[in-house]
Design a protein around this motif. Structure first.
Motif, PDB file in Angstrom:
ATOM      1  N   SER A 173       0.698  -1.083  -0.075  1.00 36.88           N
ATOM      2  CA  SER A 173       0.020   0.013  -0.018  1.00 36.88           C
ATOM      3  C   SER A 173       1.137   1.236  -0.004  1.00 36.88           C
ATOM      4  O   SER A 173       2.111   1.384   0.125  1.00 36.88           O
ATOM      5  CB  SER A 173      -0.643  -0.108   1.409  1.00 36.88           C
ATOM      6  N   PRO A 174       0.463   2.435  -0.288  1.00 36.28           N
ATOM      7  CA  PRO A 174       1.175   3.760  -0.147  1.00 36.28           C
ATOM      8  C   PRO A 174       1.710   3.875   1.100  1.00 36.28           C
ATOM      9  O   PRO A 174       3.040   4.136   1.063  1.00 36.28           O
ATOM     10  CB  PRO A 174       0.145   5.042  -0.549  1.00 36.28           C
ATOM     11  N   GLU A 175       1.017   3.564   2.110  1.00 36.28           N
ATOM     12  CA  GLU A 175       1.694   3.752   3.691  1.00 36.28           C
ATOM     13  C   GLU A 175       2.759   2.868   3.860  1.00 36.28           C
ATOM     14  O   GLU A 175       3.761   3.043   4.394  1.00 36.28           O
ATOM     15  CB  GLU A 175       0.620   3.679   4.608  1.00 36.28           C
ATOM     16  N   GLU A 176       2.330   1.471   3.330  1.00 34.05           N
ATOM     17  CA  GLU A 176       3.670   0.500   3.570  1.00 34.05           C
ATOM     18  C   GLU A 176       4.819   0.986   2.804  1.00 34.05           C
ATOM     19  O   GLU A 176       6.139   0.860   3.236  1.00 34.05           O
ATOM     20  CB  GLU A 176       3.099  -1.002   3.322  1.00 34.05           C
ATOM     21  N   PHE A 177       4.790   1.706   1.530  1.00 38.41           N
ATOM     22  CA  PHE A 177       5.679   1.868   0.526  1.00 38.41           C
ATOM     23  C   PHE A 177       6.550   2.855   1.344  1.00 38.41           C
ATOM     24  O   PHE A 177       7.842   3.016   1.210  1.00 38.41           O
ATOM     25  CB  PHE A 177       5.245   2.301  -0.666  1.00 38.41           C
ATOM     26  N   ALA A 178       5.905   3.984   1.933  1.00 35.14           N
ATOM     27  CA  ALA A 178       6.354   5.047   2.465  1.00 35.14           C
ATOM     28  C   ALA A 178       7.318   4.634   3.884  1.00 35.14           C
ATOM     29  O   ALA A 178       8.265   5.061   4.124  1.00 35.14           O
ATOM     30  CB  ALA A 178       5.568   6.132   3.151  1.00 35.14           C
ATOM     31  N   ALA A 179       6.605   3.630   4.527  1.00 43.00           N
ATOM     32  CA  ALA A 179       7.137   3.152   5.843  1.00 43.00           C
ATOM     33  C   ALA A 179       8.509   2.421   5.230  1.00 43.00           C
ATOM     34  O   ALA A 179       9.669   2.319   6.042  1.00 43.00           O
ATOM     35  CB  ALA A 179       6.450   2.183   6.532  1.00 43.00           C
ATOM     36  N   LEU A 180       8.471   1.471   4.306  1.00 43.27           N
ATOM     37  CA  LEU A 180       9.703   0.892   3.846  1.00 43.27           C
ATOM     38  C   LEU A 180      10.853   1.610   3.278  1.00 43.27           C
ATOM     39  O   LEU A 180      11.916   1.495   3.771  1.00 43.27           O
ATOM     40  CB  LEU A 180       9.361  -0.226   2.592  1.00 43.27           C
ATOM     41  N   GLY A 181      10.392   2.620   2.770  1.00 48.83           N
ATOM     42  CA  GLY A 181      11.378   3.709   2.271  1.00 48.83           C
ATOM     43  C   GLY A 181      12.222   4.509   3.537  1.00 48.83           C
ATOM     44  O   GLY A 181      13.646   4.726   3.527  1.00 48.83           O
ATOM     45  N   GLU A 182      11.384   4.682   4.657  1.00 41.29           N
ATOM     46  CA  GLU A 182      11.996   5.304   5.973  1.00 41.29           C
ATOM     47  C   GLU A 182      12.822   4.317   6.659  1.00 41.29           C
ATOM     48  O   GLU A 182      13.950   4.945   6.967  1.00 41.29           O
ATOM     49  CB  GLU A 182      10.722   5.907   6.819  1.00 41.29           C
ATOM     50  N   VAL A 183      12.359   3.199   6.572  1.00 35.12           N
ATOM     51  CA  VAL A 183      13.331   2.332   7.424  1.00 35.12           C
ATOM     52  C   VAL A 183      14.630   1.874   6.466  1.00 35.12           C
ATOM     53  O   VAL A 183      15.709   1.780   7.298  1.00 35.12           O
ATOM     54  CB  VAL A 183      12.714   1.098   7.705  1.00 35.12           C
ATOM     55  N   LEU A 184      14.691   1.998   5.123  1.00 31.59           N
ATOM     56  CA  LEU A 184      15.756   1.621   4.443  1.00 31.59           C
ATOM     57  C   LEU A 184      16.686   2.916   4.631  1.00 31.59           C
ATOM     58  O   LEU A 184      17.940   2.952   4.703  1.00 31.59           O
ATOM     59  CB  LEU A 184      15.420   1.445   3.021  1.00 31.59           C
ATOM     60  N   ARG A 185      16.270   4.090   4.749  1.00 37.97           N
ATOM     61  CA  ARG A 185      16.917   5.455   4.748  1.00 37.97           C
ATOM     62  C   ARG A 185      17.809   5.219   6.125  1.00 37.97           C
ATOM     63  O   ARG A 185      18.601   5.640   6.470  1.00 37.97           O
ATOM     64  CB  ARG A 185      16.147   6.729   4.477  1.00 37.97           C
ATOM     65  N   ASP A 186      16.801   4.908   7.230  1.00 36.22           N
ATOM     66  CA  ASP A 186      17.375   4.985   8.490  1.00 36.22           C
ATOM     67  C   ASP A 186      18.502   3.981   8.661  1.00 36.22           C
ATOM     68  O   ASP A 186      19.465   4.102   9.384  1.00 36.22           O
ATOM     69  CB  ASP A 186      16.168   4.664   9.652  1.00 36.22           C
ATOM     70  N   ALA A 187      18.413   2.755   8.080  1.00 35.98           N
ATOM     71  CA  ALA A 187      19.260   1.467   8.177  1.00 35.98           C
ATOM     72  C   ALA A 187      20.870   2.191   7.218  1.00 35.98           C
ATOM     73  O   ALA A 187      21.681   1.738   7.705  1.00 35.98           O
ATOM     74  CB  ALA A 187      18.859   0.259   7.523  1.00 35.98           C
ATOM     75  N   GLU A 188      20.410   2.706   6.250  1.00 36.18           N
ATOM     76  CA  GLU A 188      21.420   3.270   5.530  1.00 36.18           C
ATOM     77  C   GLU A 188      22.450   4.223   6.195  1.00 36.18           C
ATOM     78  O   GLU A 188      23.644   4.313   6.212  1.00 36.18           O
ATOM     79  CB  GLU A 188      20.911   3.972   4.209  1.00 36.18           C
ATOM     80  N   GLN A 189      21.697   5.166   7.100  1.00 34.48           N
ATOM     81  CA  GLN A 189      22.119   6.360   7.722  1.00 34.48           C
ATOM     82  C   GLN A 189      23.143   5.674   9.116  1.00 34.48           C
ATOM     83  O   GLN A 189      23.998   6.135   9.349  1.00 34.48           O
ATOM     84  CB  GLN A 189      21.238   7.167   8.319  1.00 34.48           C
ATOM     85  N   ASP A 190      22.190   4.624   9.718  1.00 36.43           N
ATOM     86  CA  ASP A 190      22.926   4.128  10.956  1.00 36.43           C
ATOM     87  C   ASP A 190      23.992   2.976  10.724  1.00 36.43           C
ATOM     88  O   ASP A 190      24.626   2.576  11.772  1.00 36.43           O
ATOM     89  CB  ASP A 190      21.830   3.998  11.868  1.00 36.43           C
ATOM     90  N   GLY A 191      24.044   2.464   9.651  1.00 33.47           N
ATOM     91  CA  GLY A 191      25.012   1.318   9.350  1.00 33.47           C
ATOM     92  C   GLY A 191      24.708   0.107   9.718  1.00 33.47           C
ATOM     93  O   GLY A 191      24.995  -1.092   9.928  1.00 33.47           O
ATOM     94  N   SER A 192      23.240  -0.120  10.083  1.00 39.05           N
ATOM     95  CA  SER A 192      22.636  -1.345  10.630  1.00 39.05           C
ATOM     96  C   SER A 192      22.351  -2.479   9.773  1.00 39.05           C
ATOM     97  O   SER A 192      22.311  -3.793  10.353  1.00 39.05           O
ATOM     98  CB  SER A 192      21.368  -1.066  11.621  1.00 39.05           C
ATOM     99  N   GLU A 193      22.251  -2.135   8.414  1.00 36.71           N
ATOM    100  CA  GLU A 193      22.106  -3.192   7.360  1.00 36.71           C
ATOM    101  C   GLU A 193      23.397  -2.808   6.294  1.00 36.71           C
ATOM    102  O   GLU A 193      23.850  -1.676   6.250  1.00 36.71           O
ATOM    103  CB  GLU A 193      21.035  -3.155   6.614  1.00 36.71           C
ATOM    104  N   THR A 194      23.726  -3.769   5.445  1.00 36.90           N
ATOM    105  CA  THR A 194      24.863  -3.717   4.583  1.00 36.90           C
ATOM    106  C   THR A 194      24.470  -2.924   3.456  1.00 36.90           C
ATOM    107  O   THR A 194      23.247  -2.951   3.205  1.00 36.90           O
ATOM    108  CB  THR A 194      25.354  -4.863   4.070  1.00 36.90           C
ATOM    109  N   PRO A 195      25.213  -1.924   2.901  1.00 39.44           N
ATOM    110  CA  PRO A 195      24.701  -1.434   1.506  1.00 39.44           C
ATOM    111  C   PRO A 195      24.270  -2.269   0.694  1.00 39.44           C
ATOM    112  O   PRO A 195      23.279  -1.880  -0.121  1.00 39.44           O
ATOM    113  CB  PRO A 195      25.942  -0.499   1.151  1.00 39.44           C
ATOM    114  N   SER A 196      24.640  -3.436   0.398  1.00 36.53           N
ATOM    115  CA  SER A 196      24.351  -4.640  -0.729  1.00 36.53           C
ATOM    116  C   SER A 196      22.971  -5.017  -0.198  1.00 36.53           C
ATOM    117  O   SER A 196      22.159  -5.001  -1.061  1.00 36.53           O
ATOM    118  CB  SER A 196      25.358  -5.741  -0.672  1.00 36.53           C
TER     119      SER A 196
END
Length: 241
Positions: free
Chosen positions: A91-114
């Motif tokens: 859904s649009p809401e899920e899509f936005a939530a997914l994007g936010e979590v991915l950006r957070d993970a990218e910033q804090d390094g909790s997940e690998t860039p790959s």
């Protein structure tokens, strides 16, 4: 067993098994009882088959614990219903939530860039998991914005993409001597397990279980591959990256 599996088992027990069989003694339940319960769920074959699996496990344990004779599992020979392959639409809401979590993970390094890049490419291209995980740079045509896949489930195919996927691909660091787009830490190797990162990302975004990782960015009537002619698609693509 993962959290999603345990939650599914709990739902089957609380919503289906207990109301139908809870008052019965475990030694009194016969194959006909299981078959009748399974048949009552025929309109939802996926749930019917999951419930049958939970019951089979329960009766196997009953035998191990000496509550039923060995070989008496009443779920035996109760056939499962055919299941249509299920696709997961965000859904649009899920899509936005997914994007936010991915950006957070990218910033804090909790997940690998790959892992982050792989999930973004899966969501934005609609490609299958194996197509992204085995993607080589020689298959990436940035000039014409196309993935030229030599092998897929349906044979060779071309996947066209727009500016956001282009940005994702250009942001991936190319490793000398490594032909893979989604690389692993080991020299010259590719990432082979996306399930663990995906579970963490999915949990952070509040998305339900999706065992096939088919959380592709599609809605009914519109494929969200950030095609430039669709404003809605472009907005959602921007939410993800």
């Amino acid at each position: 067993m993962g959290l999603a599996d345990r939650a599914g088992y709990k739902r089957a027990v609380e919503l289906v098994i207990n109301p139908a069989l809870g008052p019965r003694r475990i030694t009194d339940i016969e194959r006909r009882d299981i078959a009748d319960l399974h048949y009552s769920l025929r309109h939802i074959p996926y749930q019917a088959n999951r419930t049958l699996g939970v019951l089979s496990k329960m009766f196997n344990l009953a035998e191990v614990w000496g509550l039923r004779p060995d070989g008496s599992n009443p779920c035996r020979h109760v056939g499962k219903y055919p299941e249509r392959k299920r696709e997961r639409f965000l859904s649009p809401e899920e899509f936005a939530a997914l994007g936010e979590v991915l950006r957070d993970a990218e910033q804090d390094g909790s997940e690998t860039p790959s892992a982050i890049a792989a999930i973004r490419l899966l969501a934005l291209t609609g490609c299958r998991l194996n197509e992204i995980m085995t993607l080589r740079w020689e298959h990436v045509d940035l000039r014409n914005r196309a993935l030229r896949l030599p092998e897929s489930k349906t044979g060779a195919k071309v996947v066209h993409f727009g500016e956001t996927v282009d940005a994702v691909l250009r942001g991936i660091e190319r490793v000398d001597g490594n032909p893979w787009v989604i690389t692993a830490r080991k020299e010259g190797s590719r990432l082979t397990d996306l399930q663990h990162p995906w579970r963490r990302i999915r949990a952070g975004a509040g998305l339900e279980s999706d065992p096939a990782l088919a959380a592709r960015a599609r809605t009914a009537g519109l494929t969200i591959l950030e095609q430039d002619v669709h404003v809605t698609a472009r907005v959602r693509a921007n939410q993800l990256y």
